[in-house]
Design an enzyme around this catalytic site. Sequence first.
Site, PDB file in Angstrom:
ATOM      1  CG  ASP A  13     -51.786 -33.435  92.641  1.00  0.00           C
ATOM      2  OD1 ASP A  13     -50.985 -32.846  91.874  1.00  0.00           O
ATOM      3  OD2 ASP A  13     -52.928 -33.957  92.347  1.00  0.00           O
ATOM      4  N   GLY A  40     -46.027 -32.441  88.675  1.00  0.00           N
ATOM      5  CA  GLY A  40     -45.910 -31.001  88.958  1.00  0.00           C
ATOM      6  C   GLY A  40     -45.384 -30.807  90.501  1.00  0.00           C
ATOM      7  CG  HIS A  41     -42.512 -31.790  92.413  1.00  0.00           C
ATOM      8  ND1 HIS A  41     -41.311 -32.528  92.472  1.00  0.00           N
ATOM      9  CD2 HIS A  41     -43.334 -32.611  92.670  1.00  0.00           C
ATOM     10  CE1 HIS A  41     -41.498 -33.830  92.795  1.00  0.00           C
ATOM     11  NE2 HIS A  41     -43.010 -33.942  92.796  1.00  0.00           N
ATOM     12  CB  THR A  42     -45.524 -25.905  93.526  1.00  0.00           C
ATOM     13  OG1 THR A  42     -46.547 -25.717  92.530  1.00  0.00           O
ATOM     14  CG2 THR A  42     -45.698 -24.146  93.821  1.00  0.00           C
ATOM     15  CB  THR A 298     -48.283 -28.059  89.435  1.00  0.00           C
ATOM     16  OG1 THR A 298     -48.571 -28.016  90.709  1.00  0.00           O
ATOM     17  CG2 THR A 298     -46.961 -27.383  88.939  1.00  0.00           C
ATOM     18  CB  THR A 300     -53.757 -30.639  83.803  1.00  0.00           C
ATOM     19  OG1 THR A 300     -54.235 -30.701  85.117  1.00  0.00           O
ATOM     20  CG2 THR A 300     -52.655 -31.721  83.470  1.00  0.00           C
ATOM     21  NE  ARG A 303     -63.326 -26.963  91.975  1.00  0.00           N
ATOM     22  CZ  ARG A 303     -63.890 -27.510  93.071  1.00  0.00           C
ATOM     23  NH1 ARG A 303     -64.019 -28.902  93.063  1.00  0.00           N
ATOM     24  NH2 ARG A 303     -64.464 -26.849  93.901  1.00  0.00           N
ATOM     25  N   GLY A 414     -48.168 -24.454 105.221  1.00  0.00           N
ATOM     26  CA  GLY A 414     -48.132 -23.601 104.158  1.00  0.00           C
ATOM     27  C   GLY A 414     -47.259 -23.675 103.254  1.00  0.00           C
TER      28      GLY A 414
END
EC number: 6.3.4.4
Length: 447
Positions: A13, A40-42, A298, A300, A303, A414
């Site tokens: 992450d 997961g990649h955002t 991303t 699951t 938190r 950002g």
Amino acid sequence: MANVIVIGAQWGDEGKGKITDLLSRSADVVVRSQGGVNAGHTVVVEGQTFKLHLIPSGILYPDTECIIGSGTVIDPSVLLKEMAQLHALNVTTDNLYISQTAHVTMPYHRLLDQASEEKRGKYKIGTTGRGIGPTYADKSERIGIRVIDLINTENLRQKLEWTINYKNVILEKLYNLPPLDAKTVIEEYLEYAEILRPHVVDSSLKIYEAIRKRKNILFEGAQGTLLDLDHGTYPYVTSSNPIAGGACVGSGIGPTVIDRVIGVAKAYTTRVGEGPFPTELEGEIEQLLCDRGAEFGTTTGRRRRCGWFDAVIGRYAVRINGLDCLAITKLDVLDTLEEIKVCVAYQLDGQTCRHLPSSAGEFARCQPIYRTMPGWQQPTSDCRSLEDLPKQALDYLKFLGAIMEVPIAIISLGASRDQTIIVEDPIHGPKRALLDENGSPWDNHEF
């Protein structure tokens, strides 16, 4: 020509998706070498958010070939959903290729993953429940279904009938779960096979041919160094090798063709799931990091646990991966803090410990030794050069680079592509020199 590996230097992450997306502009090929839908990649481009689990981030560049390598485990249902989502946003997947020797996640893998985690009780490890561990277990047990089996419809029925009957015994007898219907599963996966067939290739050969043509190749890591099966904080790890060496194995190429290894780390530390976390915070600051950093998984939605930057695990990542430079992400998350802490060593059973313990029990007893630095308390998200950054932010970054002993090549402020400062060329920069016999400031206890 450069062949570059991008690796997570913490517990995953770290923002590898954005960094890979940035570097993909100059890449001819992007390769995903390990992991599955547990990663997961955002990526945010012109206000549009792309959340990817299996498909490499380079897919947003239509002229970049994207390869899902042999070290990955593929859930066809998730992969097809990702492809459909990209198509809906007018992003082509004609440039997507899938290794014929990658293993396939089946419905019984997901069921076994979830049932096993529940049965562990207080000893749970924090799995995503997506079937990754059981898929890799079948690979090791040599009973797995590979993509090449998936598209060979004549043999697939026979293989799946035997495997599903075998797994049904475990589901029924050990976990008291209903059996899977073999016919239903087989028909479902035969449909997947027909859709994915045009994308299936000999990935190792395709990558090798690109290397021979001196193309720029970017190897995209999933998860992070501290989640590595062999070198992570075992047993709270993933089931593959998300380190630089694993990128070579999972892509089917030799280590001598790699030119650079880039490590990605947040300006603080996060961890998802169970396991020791020496710099973990509680209270107001932890909540601030979680809120400002949008620290929810991303994959699951769980938190993430938040804490201060841990230079001990950072140094470990430098050593394990042979990092040449760093990309520091989410610096802007720290903008409002009066002071910022960096863990420079641990206190373990009354002794100073400067290296990561191999024992989970010892690691759980480690107490952080901090260096406290002043915060800058002004926004940085609009900074586009080092000169724009507050002095305290620069001092913080310089300290991280010094204690990690690798240059910081990229600073992310950002989620958007333009919220980035390129300090030095991360792809064609110099190789990191090995330390001389006099050691380092770290070894000499100067921090």
